[in-house]
Design a protein around this motif. Structure first.
Motif, PDB file in Angstrom:
ATOM      1  N   ASP B 266       0.805  -1.227   0.000  1.00  0.00           N
ATOM      2  CA  ASP B 266       0.000   0.000   0.000  1.00  0.00           C
ATOM      3  C   ASP B 266       0.838   1.277   0.000  1.00  0.00           C
ATOM      4  O   ASP B 266       0.480   2.243  -0.658  1.00  0.00           O
ATOM      5  N   ASP B 267       1.967   1.293   0.732  1.00  0.00           N
ATOM      6  CA  ASP B 267       2.789   2.516   0.774  1.00  0.00           C
ATOM      7  C   ASP B 267       4.097   2.318   0.006  1.00  0.00           C
ATOM      8  O   ASP B 267       5.041   3.080   0.176  1.00  0.00           O
ATOM      9  N   ALA B 268       4.148   1.276  -0.837  1.00  0.00           N
ATOM     10  CA  ALA B 268       5.404   0.960  -1.531  1.00  0.00           C
ATOM     11  C   ALA B 268       5.608   1.867  -2.750  1.00  0.00           C
ATOM     12  O   ALA B 268       4.645   2.351  -3.348  1.00  0.00           O
ATOM     13  N   ASP B 269       6.873   2.075  -3.102  1.00  0.00           N
ATOM     14  CA  ASP B 269       7.219   2.754  -4.353  1.00  0.00           C
ATOM     15  C   ASP B 269       7.470   1.730  -5.461  1.00  0.00           C
ATOM     16  O   ASP B 269       7.126   1.948  -6.614  1.00  0.00           O
ATOM     17  N   ILE B 270       8.113   0.630  -5.083  1.00  0.00           N
ATOM     18  CA  ILE B 270       8.441  -0.406  -6.061  1.00  0.00           C
ATOM     19  C   ILE B 270       7.708  -1.695  -5.674  1.00  0.00           C
ATOM     20  O   ILE B 270       7.860  -2.196  -4.558  1.00  0.00           O
ATOM     21  N   GLY B 271       6.907  -2.204  -6.599  1.00  0.00           N
ATOM     22  CA  GLY B 271       6.176  -3.439  -6.357  1.00  0.00           C
ATOM     23  C   GLY B 271       6.767  -4.578  -7.174  1.00  0.00           C
ATOM     24  O   GLY B 271       7.337  -4.358  -8.254  1.00  0.00           O
ATOM     25  N   PHE B 272       6.633  -5.786  -6.660  1.00  0.00           N
ATOM     26  CA  PHE B 272       7.053  -6.988  -7.385  1.00  0.00           C
ATOM     27  C   PHE B 272       5.819  -7.858  -7.573  1.00  0.00           C
ATOM     28  O   PHE B 272       5.015  -8.014  -6.657  1.00  0.00           O
ATOM     29  N   LEU B 273       5.682  -8.419  -8.767  1.00  0.00           N
ATOM     30  CA  LEU B 273       4.519  -9.258  -9.074  1.00  0.00           C
ATOM     31  C   LEU B 273       5.022 -10.639  -9.467  1.00  0.00           C
ATOM     32  O   LEU B 273       5.905 -10.772 -10.324  1.00  0.00           O
TER      33      LEU B 273
END
Lengths: 95, 394
Positions: B266-273
């Motif tokens: 929710d507060d991340a800048d970089i997400g991993f999928l």
């Protein structure tokens, strides 16, 4: 003909055919390139064509003479090939 | 969510055994399968359950995977509950029947112990086979661990057989990483417990001598496209029903299931999928990286087909960068398979993160926190779009 075709919204679920035996409605005669033509004067009523026709498109009449059903006949030519008296000739369609 | 341990047994099983227990507890009627690594244990255990009289089912040992899926197509058309399992080359051999099963709306459940496609011959994990089925009209789930493999097979039967769905379903579990790793999990005490969640199948269509129908006829230029249009509509209408069943299963099991899982996103800048077991590794990595002050988060997909478009659009809001990790490769495509789904999902969004495609783990190449650190270094290089990690030479 085109007016009878259903839209995708009207089709039965799971792509089934829910009316059995509807193959009789399929006019396979339109596939034909060569047309078998019978010369009754040469026919000896042996019924070999009636036996060999893979599509039951040779009709057997009361007196064992035969009639070709052009609604279903696909023009494969087996009847002409098998006829012992060459009473059936294959003629090009549309000529 | 409270863990409901009553009527559940804490035990240790590998992923294949857990899947076999799930099919057994689901009281499956017909199993046809052909052994292939790393799926073999699934059908070995099931054949033992049938032989020992624990599971009242027809077990059909066939001569190939093509026959395995064909046999369950026939069985499923008669209205019973069916199961099969395969991997890699086996799935490839089933390929033409995949489309037939989904077109005929047959709710077969298949476990896929994800394995790399040859050549060269490899028996370890890639998602080549899972991706190969993506266009075929099967629902696809991905398990992150052995518990999920067990739960998702049981849930998949309810999903597949639901009257509003009636499509076949695949449960993916990473070959060897899950299929052959023993993990602690809860399983139900037996079929009686599972029957409360999964009642007897009521088919939408079946072969019935009293009401004959033709299943799998011919459709040419005058009908095929209408049939596919109807199939597309039916498949794309399934997500609300799948969600409802996963919620019911969450209540039933005490373990939460939904289309996607989010961790510190929710507060991340970089997400991993990510798909599959790497979600567990990446959750650990994300926690460690947060301690170092990196504002990272994780999204993993439990549902892969139908693609959870709305959930994903919502989950990536606020991200500056999204790293899409593919355990497969699509030769000649602009990007690998998962990336292209995500790119298409986000294309029309007014604000979206920059996307990076990471290729990792092919043929079972280990992905661990050191590989993750290599990935971190590479994704922070300027202008990077598609990278391979854990490969010698890059």
């Amino acid at each position: 003909m085109a007016d009878d075709l259903k839209t995708w919204r009207e089709l039965p679920v799971a792509m089934i055919v829910d009316q059995p035996g509807n193959t009789v409605e399929v006019e396979t005669g339109t596939w034909r390139a060569l047309r078998p033509v019978l010369d009754p004067s040469k026919c000896i009523k042996c019924l070999i064509c009636w036996v060999y026709c893979p599509d039951l498109a040779i009709e057997r009449l009361e007196d064992d003479s035969v009639k070709i059903n052009y609604y279903y006949c696909k023009g494969c030519g087996i009847c002409a090939e098998e006829c012992p008296t060459k009473a059936i000739q294959m003629v090009e369609e549309g000529v | 969510m409270e863990v409901k341990v009553e009527r559940q047994i804490r035990t240790g099983l590998n992923g294949d055994e857990a899947v076999a227990y799930a099919a057994y507890h689901a009281d499956v009627d017909v199993i046809a399968a052909y052994p292939i690594t790393p799926q073999t244990i699934i059908v070995e255990r099931l054949s033992e359950f049938v032989h020992d009289g624990l599971l009242d089912a027809e077990f059909i040992p066939v001569e190939s995977e093509h026959s395995a899926l064909s046999a369950v197509v026939g069985a499923a058309a008669s209205g019973v509950r069916t199961f099969t399992a395969t991997a890699s080359q086996g799935l490839a051999l089933m390929y033409e029947i995949l489309y037939i099963a989904s077109s005929l709306r047959l709710p077969i459940v298949m476990a896929l112990a994800d394995r790399a496609l040859s050549a060269l011959i490899n028996i370890h994990c890639s998602h080549d086979d899972a991706y190969a089925a993506r266009d075929s009209g099967w629902i696809e789930f991905f398990a992150e661990n052995v518990q999920e493999a067990y739960d998702l097979v049981i849930a998949a039967f309810r999903v597949a057989e639901d009257k509003n769905i009636s499509f076949p379903a695949i449960v993916n579990l990473d070959g060897f990483i899950l299929s052959h790793s023993i993990e602690p999990l809860y399983i139900y005490e037996g079929q009686d417990v599972v029957r409360e969640f999964l009642p007897r199948r009521e088919p939408i269509v079946k072969l019935d001598p009293d009401k004959p129908v033709t299943i799998g006829a011919l459709a040419l230029q005058n009908y095929y496209i209408e049939l596919k249009r109807a199939q597309a509509e039916a498949f794309e209408a399934t997500p609300p029903y799948i969600r409802k069943i996963l919620r019911e299963y969450s209540e039933f099991s005490g373990r939460k299931y939904d289309f996607i899982k989010k961790y510190m996103i929710d507060d991340a800048d970089i997400g991993f999928l990510v798909l599959g077991s790497t979600a567990g590794t990446m959750r650990h990595v994300v926690r460690k990286w947060r301690e170092k002050g990196r504002k990272v988060g994780l999204i993993s997909l439990t549902l892969y087909r139908p693609f959870p478009v709305d959930d994903l659009r919502d989950a990536v809001k606020g991200l500056k960068k999204l790293v899409i990790m593919d355990r497969s490769y699509s030769f000649g495509s602009p990007y690998a398979q998962l990336y292209m789904d995500v790119a298409a999902t986000l294309y029309d969004e007014p604000e979206k993160p920059d996307l990076i495609n990471v290729i990792y783990g092919l043929g079972g190449r280990d992905f661990n926190e050191y590989t993750a650190e290599e990935m971190w270094e590479k994704i922070n290089r300027p202008g990077v779009k598609k990278i391979w990690v854990g490969v010698r030479g890059d």
